[in-house]
Design an enzyme around this catalytic site. Structure first.
Site, PDB file in Angstrom:
ATOM      1  N   LYS A  56      -2.507   8.139  -0.164  1.00 48.39           N
ATOM      2  CA  LYS A  56      -2.654   6.682  -0.112  1.00 48.39           C
ATOM      3  C   LYS A  56      -3.330   6.090  -1.348  1.00 48.39           C
ATOM      4  O   LYS A  56      -3.202   4.899  -1.606  1.00 48.39           O
ATOM      5  CB  LYS A  56      -3.485   6.296   1.118  1.00 48.39           C
ATOM      6  CG  LYS A  56      -2.855   6.695   2.442  1.00 48.39           C
ATOM      7  CD  LYS A  56      -1.603   5.920   2.741  1.00 48.39           C
ATOM      8  CE  LYS A  56      -1.935   4.456   2.931  1.00 48.39           C
ATOM      9  NZ  LYS A  56      -0.723   3.658   3.157  1.00 48.39           N
ATOM     10  N   ASP A  65       0.853  -1.181   0.000  1.00 54.84           N
ATOM     11  CA  ASP A  65       0.000   0.000   0.000  1.00 54.84           C
ATOM     12  C   ASP A  65       0.896   1.240   0.000  1.00 54.84           C
ATOM     13  O   ASP A  65       1.233   1.794   1.036  1.00 54.84           O
ATOM     14  CB  ASP A  65      -0.922  -0.016   1.225  1.00 54.84           C
ATOM     15  CG  ASP A  65      -2.100   0.918   1.042  1.00 54.84           C
ATOM     16  OD1 ASP A  65      -2.492   1.158  -0.112  1.00 54.84           O
ATOM     17  OD2 ASP A  65      -2.628   1.410   2.045  1.00 54.84           O
TER      18      ASP A  65
END
Length: 427
Positions: free
Chosen positions: A262, A242
């Site tokens: 993100k 991630d």
């Protein structure tokens, strides 16, 4: 129904390397394009990709209730929707077909020709159409490290952290399979000592070592999933990187949490390893103190002993292992995450993905991000070419691997391997 596919004594008539991630006891599921440009659902044994669409057309799944085109689709969503009984029947059948004592396919050269492909001849795809993606924050060590870095070290964990699996909703449109490069994102950054932000490329790109789990259709809107039933709705797991832009995140995350820092890219390994395959590697997770509220309480072994490794490979240089961790360190289990996720009646569908959150262990070499490994850049990591890394440089490749191993068998995930490119330039 017994999981016959897990028999550690079983051997395949296919040639299988000794230390492979994909023995006949694994039988993961994925989607790939064949050398004839046909997209199909498949599995993998050793260094061979198995075309399940071809197997189905040749009636090797006779007796199992499947739609006629179940494995001739470009995602696993419909198969996952069929539920645990079907997953187990199909996996057991594949195991039987490739058992060294079964001549049905082994001795049929014409069928083998269309069913079995060398792994280098296929192109792996995203295995599911991911409708929704939720990322949790479930490693106590990681949350503590970040809290110590940016808040009062004596109160590193926020008051809610030991009571709920904290999470946020991510962006499914930028989830990509291993091998797809990622561009350094642009964004707003507040330079040190300044009061006004600037817009430009992130200077602090980080990996986050995570694992993701894929769900089946779990509930209707308004219905919650009890924690003791949650595992029935988890199909399997993937490795997950991630990606994070730490400087963008620092400026934007208050008051509503992660956003552009993100959602520019999340990379996953292409083979989904089923929970049935991981069954022999169950273990107890960390002791939870204080005891969670009743809807999150569970007993027994709900963690999994999965060894994890991260390497950084600069362009034209050798890879350096920077982290060795383990999924068993996670404070909140997948069942607790899913139970909490649906406790308000949130609907969870086939192909949804949940990220574990960064997986950090108790020692500095087991931290799951560069933020922790270099302690926000204060302790750079040296590469084989004598360059240093505080975060990820352009043209670096981040490689994550994971496997389980006991005295009888090794089950692995392959890898998620992604190169970081400079910012995207419009032509």
């Amino acid at each position: 129904m017994p999981i016959t596919a897990n028999d550690p004594k079983k051997k395949s008539w296919l040639e299988v390397p000794e230390q492979t991630d994909f023995p006949i006891q694994n039988i993961p599921f994925g989607v790939f394009i064949t050398k004839d440009d046909v997209i199909t659902i498949g599995t993998r044994i050793g260094n061979y990709a198995i075309d399940l669409g071809a197997l189905q057309q040749l009636n090797y799944f006779d007796g199992i209730e499947l739609t006629d085109d179940m494995f001739m689709q470009d995602t696993l969503n419909d198969f996952i929707s069929d539920g645990k009984k079907t997953w187990r029947l199909v996996r057991n059948r594949i195991s039987d077909i490739f058992d060294s004592n079964n001549p049905q396919l082994r001795d049929n050269a014409a069928h083998r020709e269309v069913v079995i492909c060398p792994i280098e001849d296929v192109e792996m795809q995203l295995p599911v159409l991911i409708g929704d993606y939720t990322d949790f924050y479930s490693s106590k060590e990681h949350a503590t490290n970040v809290g110590m870095m940016f808040r009062d070290p004596a109160n590193a964990l926020l008051p809610n952290w030991l009571h709920i699996p904290v999470g946020y909703h991510g962006r499914s449109s930028t989830i990509v399979p291993s091998g797809i490069p990622v561009h350094r994102p642009m964004g707003q950054i507040l330079p040190n000592g300044e009061n006004t932000p600037v817009f430009g490329p992130s200077r602090s790109i980080d990996f986050e070592l995570e694992m993701g789990f894929i769900t089946t259709d779990a509930n209707i809107m308004g219905e919650n999933i009890p924690v003791h039933e949650a595992e029935d709705y988890i199909f399997g797991m993937v490795l997950l990187n991630d990606w994070s832009a730490r400087d963008i995140q620092k400026w934007e995350y208050v008051p509503l949490g992660p956003f552009l820092a993100k959602n520019f890219a999340t990379s996953i390994s292409p083979w989904i390893v089923t929970m049935d395959a991981l069954e022999p590697f169950r273990t107890k997770g960390p002791k939870q103190d204080p005891n969670p509220l009743p809807y999150l309480q569970q007993k027994g072994k709900h963690a999994y002993d999965i060894h994890l490794e991260v390497s950084i490979e600069p362009e034209n240089s050798e890879a350096v292992v920077v982290s060795n961790s383990n999924f068993k360190y996670m404070y909140w289990s997948m069942s607790q995450q899913l139970a909490h996720h649906t406790s308000n009646g949130c609907r969870v569908n086939s192909g949804d993905m949940m990220g574990s959150g960064t997986i950090s262990g108790p020692t500095p070499n087991s931290y799951g991000s560069m933020l922790e490994l270099t302690w926000n850049g204060k302790n750079p990591i040296k590469m084989k070419d004598s360059t240093e890394r505080k975060f990820i440089n352009d043209n670096d490749t981040v490689i994550m691997k994971g496997y389980c191993q006991n005295k009888e068998v090794r089950i692995g995930f392959g890898e998620v391997c992604s190169k970081l490119l400079p910012p995207f330039v419009r032509k």
